[in-house]
Motif scaffolding. Structure first.
Motif, PDB file in Angstrom:
ATOM      1  N   ARG A 163       0.825  -1.208   0.000  1.00 32.31           N
ATOM      2  CA  ARG A 163       0.000   0.000   0.000  1.00 32.31           C
ATOM      3  C   ARG A 163       0.862   1.262   0.000  1.00 32.31           C
ATOM      4  O   ARG A 163       1.928   1.302   0.614  1.00 32.31           O
ATOM      5  CB  ARG A 163      -0.889   0.021   1.241  1.00 32.31           C
ATOM      6  CG  ARG A 163      -1.770  -1.186   1.381  1.00 32.31           C
ATOM      7  CD  ARG A 163      -2.453  -1.265   2.721  1.00 32.31           C
ATOM      8  NE  ARG A 163      -1.436  -1.265   3.787  1.00 32.31           N
ATOM      9  CZ  ARG A 163      -1.603  -0.701   4.980  1.00 32.31           C
ATOM     10  NH1 ARG A 163      -2.716  -0.101   5.288  1.00 32.31           N
ATOM     11  NH2 ARG A 163      -0.652  -0.745   5.878  1.00 32.31           N
ATOM     12  N   TRP A 164       0.352   2.273  -0.691  1.00 30.75           N
ATOM     13  CA  TRP A 164       0.975   3.593  -0.742  1.00 30.75           C
ATOM     14  C   TRP A 164      -0.105   4.639  -0.596  1.00 30.75           C
ATOM     15  O   TRP A 164      -1.232   4.453  -1.062  1.00 30.75           O
ATOM     16  CB  TRP A 164       1.688   3.819  -2.074  1.00 30.75           C
ATOM     17  CG  TRP A 164       2.845   2.911  -2.301  1.00 30.75           C
ATOM     18  CD1 TRP A 164       4.150   3.151  -1.983  1.00 30.75           C
ATOM     19  CD2 TRP A 164       2.823   1.623  -2.905  1.00 30.75           C
ATOM     20  NE1 TRP A 164       4.926   2.088  -2.350  1.00 30.75           N
ATOM     21  CE2 TRP A 164       4.136   1.135  -2.917  1.00 30.75           C
ATOM     22  CE3 TRP A 164       1.809   0.828  -3.440  1.00 30.75           C
ATOM     23  CZ2 TRP A 164       4.465  -0.102  -3.437  1.00 30.75           C
ATOM     24  CZ3 TRP A 164       2.134  -0.416  -3.952  1.00 30.75           C
ATOM     25  CH2 TRP A 164       3.461  -0.865  -3.959  1.00 30.75           C
ATOM     26  N   GLY A 165       0.207   5.781  -0.004  1.00 30.67           N
ATOM     27  CA  GLY A 165      -0.740   6.883   0.110  1.00 30.67           C
ATOM     28  C   GLY A 165      -1.003   7.514  -1.240  1.00 30.67           C
ATOM     29  O   GLY A 165      -0.351   7.190  -2.239  1.00 30.67           O
ATOM     30  N   LYS A 166      -1.956   8.436  -1.288  1.00 30.49           N
ATOM     31  CA  LYS A 166      -2.333   9.052  -2.576  1.00 30.49           C
ATOM     32  C   LYS A 166      -1.191   9.820  -3.216  1.00 30.49           C
ATOM     33  O   LYS A 166      -1.182  10.036  -4.417  1.00 30.49           O
ATOM     34  CB  LYS A 166      -3.547   9.951  -2.403  1.00 30.49           C
ATOM     35  CG  LYS A 166      -3.311  11.179  -1.570  1.00 30.49           C
ATOM     36  CD  LYS A 166      -4.573  12.009  -1.490  1.00 30.49           C
ATOM     37  CE  LYS A 166      -4.341  13.219  -0.606  1.00 30.49           C
ATOM     38  NZ  LYS A 166      -5.529  14.034  -0.506  1.00 30.49           N
ATOM     39  N   ASP A 167      -0.199  10.208  -2.436  1.00 29.99           N
ATOM     40  CA  ASP A 167       0.960  10.917  -2.964  1.00 29.99           C
ATOM     41  C   ASP A 167       2.139   9.981  -3.261  1.00 29.99           C
ATOM     42  O   ASP A 167       3.214  10.431  -3.632  1.00 29.99           O
ATOM     43  CB  ASP A 167       1.391  12.015  -2.012  1.00 29.99           C
ATOM     44  CG  ASP A 167       1.568  11.516  -0.585  1.00 29.99           C
ATOM     45  OD1 ASP A 167       1.286  10.331  -0.324  1.00 29.99           O
ATOM     46  OD2 ASP A 167       1.980  12.315   0.264  1.00 29.99           O
ATOM     47  N   GLY A 168       1.921   8.658  -3.109  1.00 27.16           N
ATOM     48  CA  GLY A 168       2.948   7.676  -3.436  1.00 27.16           C
ATOM     49  C   GLY A 168       3.870   7.306  -2.288  1.00 27.16           C
ATOM     50  O   GLY A 168       4.789   6.515  -2.466  1.00 27.16           O
ATOM     51  N   SER A 211       6.193  -0.226   6.155  1.00 27.08           N
ATOM     52  CA  SER A 211       7.533   0.242   6.516  1.00 27.08           C
ATOM     53  C   SER A 211       8.662  -0.349   5.666  1.00 27.08           C
ATOM     54  O   SER A 211       9.706   0.264   5.523  1.00 27.08           O
ATOM     55  CB  SER A 211       7.804  -0.051   7.992  1.00 27.08           C
ATOM     56  OG  SER A 211       7.763  -1.442   8.225  1.00 27.08           O
ATOM     57  N   ASP A 212       8.465  -1.515   5.087  1.00 31.62           N
ATOM     58  CA  ASP A 212       9.542  -2.151   4.338  1.00 31.62           C
ATOM     59  C   ASP A 212       9.495  -1.856   2.840  1.00 31.62           C
ATOM     60  O   ASP A 212      10.233  -2.445   2.070  1.00 31.62           O
ATOM     61  CB  ASP A 212       9.522  -3.662   4.567  1.00 31.62           C
ATOM     62  CG  ASP A 212       8.192  -4.293   4.196  1.00 31.62           C
ATOM     63  OD1 ASP A 212       7.189  -3.559   4.086  1.00 31.62           O
ATOM     64  OD2 ASP A 212       8.154  -5.521   4.025  1.00 31.62           O
ATOM     65  N   LEU A 213       8.653  -0.915   2.415  1.00 30.89           N
ATOM     66  CA  LEU A 213       8.511  -0.575   1.004  1.00 30.89           C
ATOM     67  C   LEU A 213       9.176   0.741   0.674  1.00 30.89           C
ATOM     68  O   LEU A 213       9.348   1.596   1.531  1.00 30.89           O
ATOM     69  CB  LEU A 213       7.028  -0.444   0.627  1.00 30.89           C
ATOM     70  CG  LEU A 213       6.205  -1.705   0.595  1.00 30.89           C
ATOM     71  CD1 LEU A 213       4.762  -1.355   0.308  1.00 30.89           C
ATOM     72  CD2 LEU A 213       6.732  -2.643  -0.460  1.00 30.89           C
ATOM     73  N   SER A 214       9.484   0.907  -0.586  1.00 29.07           N
ATOM     74  CA  SER A 214       9.980   2.164  -1.108  1.00 29.07           C
ATOM     75  C   SER A 214       8.797   2.941  -1.682  1.00 29.07           C
ATOM     76  O   SER A 214       7.783   2.354  -2.051  1.00 29.07           O
ATOM     77  CB  SER A 214      11.012   1.880  -2.208  1.00 29.07           C
ATOM     78  OG  SER A 214      11.456   3.067  -2.782  1.00 29.07           O
ATOM     79  N   ASP A 215       8.914   4.249  -1.753  1.00 25.02           N
ATOM     80  CA  ASP A 215       7.861   5.091  -2.304  1.00 25.02           C
ATOM     81  C   ASP A 215       7.726   4.855  -3.808  1.00 25.02           C
ATOM     82  O   ASP A 215       8.674   4.457  -4.475  1.00 25.02           O
ATOM     83  CB  ASP A 215       8.163   6.573  -2.062  1.00 25.02           C
ATOM     84  CG  ASP A 215       8.218   6.916  -0.583  1.00 25.02           C
ATOM     85  OD1 ASP A 215       7.664   6.157   0.230  1.00 25.02           O
ATOM     86  OD2 ASP A 215       8.817   7.953  -0.249  1.00 25.02           O
TER      87      ASP A 215
END
Length: 101
Positions: A74-79, A84-88
Motif C-alpha cells: 500500500r501507498w498513500g495518494k501521494d505515493g 515500513s519495508d517498502l519504497s515510495d
C-alpha cells in the motif's frame, strides 16, 4: 527514471520494456502497462489500483530484484509507502488511467 539504461534495476528495465511496447503499438500492451509502476528503489509493482474511498494505491504483487512476492502493498495518494519495508512510488510511473476502485 532519468539515468543510464545500463544502470536500471530489473524492475526499471521491465517497466521500460512495457512502456516501449505501448509506444510501438503492440496489441494489449496498454492493458498490461496501465496497472504497473516502479518504486524509487527500482521494484516493479504489478496490479496497481487506486481506492477512491481510502485515498491510497495498492498492488497485488511486487517484484524485488526479479523475485515476485504476491503480497499486497500500500501507498498513500501521494505515493508515500504505508508499509515500513517498502519504497515510495515514482510518481511519473503511475499511469493516469490506473484502475480505480
Amino acid at each position: 527514471m532519468k539515468k543510464d539504461p545500463a544502470d536500471y534495476t530489473k524492475g526499471e528495465a521491465k517497466y521500460l520494456a512495457r512502456q516501449l511496447a505501448v509506444k510501438a503499438g503492440r496489441s494489449n500492451a496498454m492493458t498490461y502497462f496501465k496497472n504497473v509502476a516502479v518504486t524509487k528503489a527500482g521494484d516493479f509493482v504489478i496490479g496497481l489500483s487506486y481506492n477512491l474511498e481510502l485515498q491510497r494505491y495498492s498492488c497485488s504483487a511486487i517484484e524485488i530484484d526479479g523475485v515476485r512476492f504476491n503480497d499486497p502493498c500500500r501507498w498513500g495518494k501521494d505515493g508515500i509507502a504505508l508499509d515500513s519495508d517498502l519504497s515510495d512510488l515514482v510518481a511519473g510511473s503511475v499511469h493516469t488511467s490506473v484502475r480505480t476502485i
